[in-house]
Design a protein around this motif. Structure first.
Motif, mmCIF file in Angstrom:
data_model
loop_
_atom_site.group_PDB
_atom_site.id
_atom_site.type_symbol
_atom_site.label_atom_id
_atom_site.label_comp_id
_atom_site.label_asym_id
_atom_site.label_seq_id
_atom_site.Cartn_x
_atom_site.Cartn_y
_atom_site.Cartn_z
ATOM 1 N N PHE A 62 9.612 -0.806 20.307
ATOM 2 C CA PHE A 62 9.281 -1.791 21.278
ATOM 3 C C PHE A 62 8.238 -1.451 22.526
ATOM 4 O O PHE A 62 8.395 -0.633 23.272
ATOM 5 N N PRO A 63 7.033 -2.382 22.412
ATOM 6 C CA PRO A 63 6.094 -1.895 23.063
ATOM 7 C C PRO A 63 6.249 -2.207 24.504
ATOM 8 O O PRO A 63 5.673 -1.200 25.331
ATOM 9 N N HIS A 64 7.257 -2.909 25.017
ATOM 10 C CA HIS A 64 7.225 -3.001 26.358
ATOM 11 C C HIS A 64 8.319 -2.138 27.156
ATOM 12 O O HIS A 64 8.500 -2.204 28.444
ATOM 13 N N LEU A 65 8.907 -1.309 26.346
ATOM 14 C CA LEU A 65 9.855 -0.213 26.878
ATOM 15 C C LEU A 65 9.325 1.016 26.806
ATOM 16 O O LEU A 65 8.315 1.661 25.859
ATOM 17 N N SER A 66 9.947 2.026 27.563
ATOM 18 C CA SER A 66 9.240 3.463 27.716
ATOM 19 C C SER A 66 9.946 3.878 26.566
ATOM 20 O O SER A 66 10.673 3.624 25.959
ATOM 21 N N PRO B 56 4.789 3.092 24.258
ATOM 22 C CA PRO B 56 4.316 3.561 22.912
ATOM 23 C C PRO B 56 2.627 3.602 22.805
ATOM 24 O O PRO B 56 2.413 4.365 22.007
ATOM 25 N N HIS B 57 2.008 2.518 23.526
ATOM 26 C CA HIS B 57 0.635 2.495 23.241
ATOM 27 C C HIS B 57 -0.034 3.529 23.981
ATOM 28 O O HIS B 57 -1.344 3.905 23.828
ATOM 29 N N GLY C 169 1.260 10.768 16.059
ATOM 30 C CA GLY C 169 2.264 11.909 15.902
ATOM 31 C C GLY C 169 3.544 11.520 16.930
ATOM 32 O O GLY C 169 4.547 11.783 16.533
ATOM 33 N N GLN C 170 3.048 11.517 18.271
ATOM 34 C CA GLN C 170 4.207 11.163 19.218
ATOM 35 C C GLN C 170 4.884 9.869 18.923
ATOM 36 O O GLN C 170 6.201 10.025 19.275
ATOM 37 N N ARG C 171 4.368 8.644 18.589
ATOM 38 C CA ARG C 171 5.243 7.639 18.190
ATOM 39 C C ARG C 171 5.961 8.055 17.128
ATOM 40 O O ARG C 171 7.201 7.557 17.175
ATOM 41 N N GLN C 172 5.633 8.766 16.063
ATOM 42 C CA GLN C 172 6.512 9.018 14.989
ATOM 43 C C GLN C 172 7.625 9.855 15.615
ATOM 44 O O GLN C 172 8.908 9.663 14.947
#
Length: 384
Positions: free
Chosen positions: A110-114, A154-155, A160-163
């Motif tokens: 979710f792009p809007h969530l931490s 997320p942005h 690798g961190q998003r994974q």
């Protein structure tokens, strides 16, 4: 205290579970078939996966691997057959009631969530109280080494961190079985290689059974305790990585896993401890140091991996397991060099050689006349 299982209590590394005669499979796939209209995506597959395995389903596009994974998750219903997880028949059980979680290739954050909110999302939907949610999120973020990035969106993260965020979100619910569909496909080569070892470490620490779908042979060889190779909706070989590579059961597996040189020929002598094969591509006789069960003059293929062929300018005996040719192409790849050698018959062989020296002067190069040889135990006879 962590609620994750202790892997040392689940499996001893000296005797893997799948080698233990009395071991009970954790996942049992029994004669599973999935049809979409007239198309059969998965054809009568039976497979046992054991507790604490990191099992890889490996195959090309359209092989049926992702469809099989989706049936494990409950997103697709089998046309026939059944799936048992930890002894429980999953027929008719929806995805949200299965002891399974799935991590998708896209990560679907979710792009809007931490980071911490992304990981906590599923726990909050289940109505778990905030103190327990916070504790479990903090625990899993520390495990994936992202605790210091908990407040970021997320942005603001690398690929690798998003994974790892997606992996943490899948693991925080403590599934008995984690399904991963091409989990490293979006990463560049170097990061993918680093993350493979991270994934192996996490799986070993948590003691959770992983099933990974991938089309990448090197990735499967690195990650897997065992590999199930799929083709045309069927599993054509299931074995540990070294066995799949060194002892492929078919021509398809030999060609699909790594690089291989194949000679088609006819059995001319079949002894108890060896077999001799004549191939039109070679003046020499192919000799393999293990017998096979076959009819006289049976047509077979012989597989030889590129790294098992010796290459030299110096003459060697090539009457058995040998050849002479001309180097038609060279590729320098740092740790090794790849040579393509054209034989008198026109057949081209691939040979790899480690670069143990920095010196370039004595190295083989284009148009060199070379002699090739290989040991009898380097050959594998394929019947199909």
């Amino acid at each position: 205290m962590s609620a994750f299982p202790n892997p040392s209590a689940v499996q001893t590394k000296s005797v893997p579970t799948w080698r233990q005669q009395d071991a009970k499979p954790f996942v049992q796939i029994e004669q599973i078939t999935k049809q979409f209209g007239q198309f059969t995506a998965v054809n009568s597959v039976s497979l046992d996966i054991y507790r604490n395995e990191l099992f890889c389903l490996l195959g090309g596009s359209g092989s049926g691997k992702s469809t099989l994974l989706r049936m494990l998750a409950g997103f697709e219903e089998p046309t026939s057959g059944r799936i048992l997880i930890d002894g429980v028949d999953m027929t008719g059980i929806p995805p949200w009631e299965r002891p399974v979680n799935m991590m998708f290739q896209s990560y679907a954050l979710f792009p809007h969530l931490s980071v911490e909110a992304n990981v906590a999302f599923g726990l909050k939907r289940e109505g778990i109280k905030s103190p327990e949610v916070n504790r479990r999120v903090s625990e899993i973020l520390d495990m994936v080494q992202l605790g210091h990035l908990a407040k970021r969106k997320p942005h603001m993260l690398s690929g690798g961190q998003r994974q790892r965020v997606a992996l943490a979100r899948a693991l925080v619910k403590r599934p008995k079985l984690l399904l991963l569909d091409e989990p490293l496909g979006a990463l560049d080569k170097k990061l993918r290689e680093e993350t493979q070892f991270e994934l192996m470490r996490l799986q070993d620490e948590l003691g959770i059974t992983f099933v990974v779908v991938t089309h990448d042979q090197e990735e499967a060889m690195t990650l897997a305790t065992r590999i199930g190779v799929m083709n045309n909706g069927e599993i054509v070989q299931t074995a540990e990585p070294h066995e799949v590579y060194e002892y492929p059961k078919s021509r398809f597996v030999a060609e699909f896993i790594g690089n291989v040189n194949l000679f088609d020929g006819v059995v001319v002598e079949d002894e108890r401890d060896s077999v001799s094969i004549q191939s039109p591509d070679l003046d020499a006789l192919l000799q393999v140091d293990h017998g096979i069960s076959c009819a006289p003059n049976q047509e077979v293929s012989v597989a030889i991996r590129p790294e098992k062929i010796y290459i030299s300018r110096e003459p060697v005996d090539i009457e058995v397991n040998g050849a002479m040719g001309i180097i038609s192409d060279v590729a320098y790849m740092g740790s090794q060099s790849v040579f393509k050698v054209r034989l008198a018959s026109g057949k081209e062989l691939r040979i790899t050689q480690p670069n143990v020296s920095r010196e370039m002067g004595s190295r083989l190069t284009w148009e060199d006349n070379v002699y090739l040889s290989w040991d009898p135990d380097s050959c594998v006879v394929l019947m199909s």
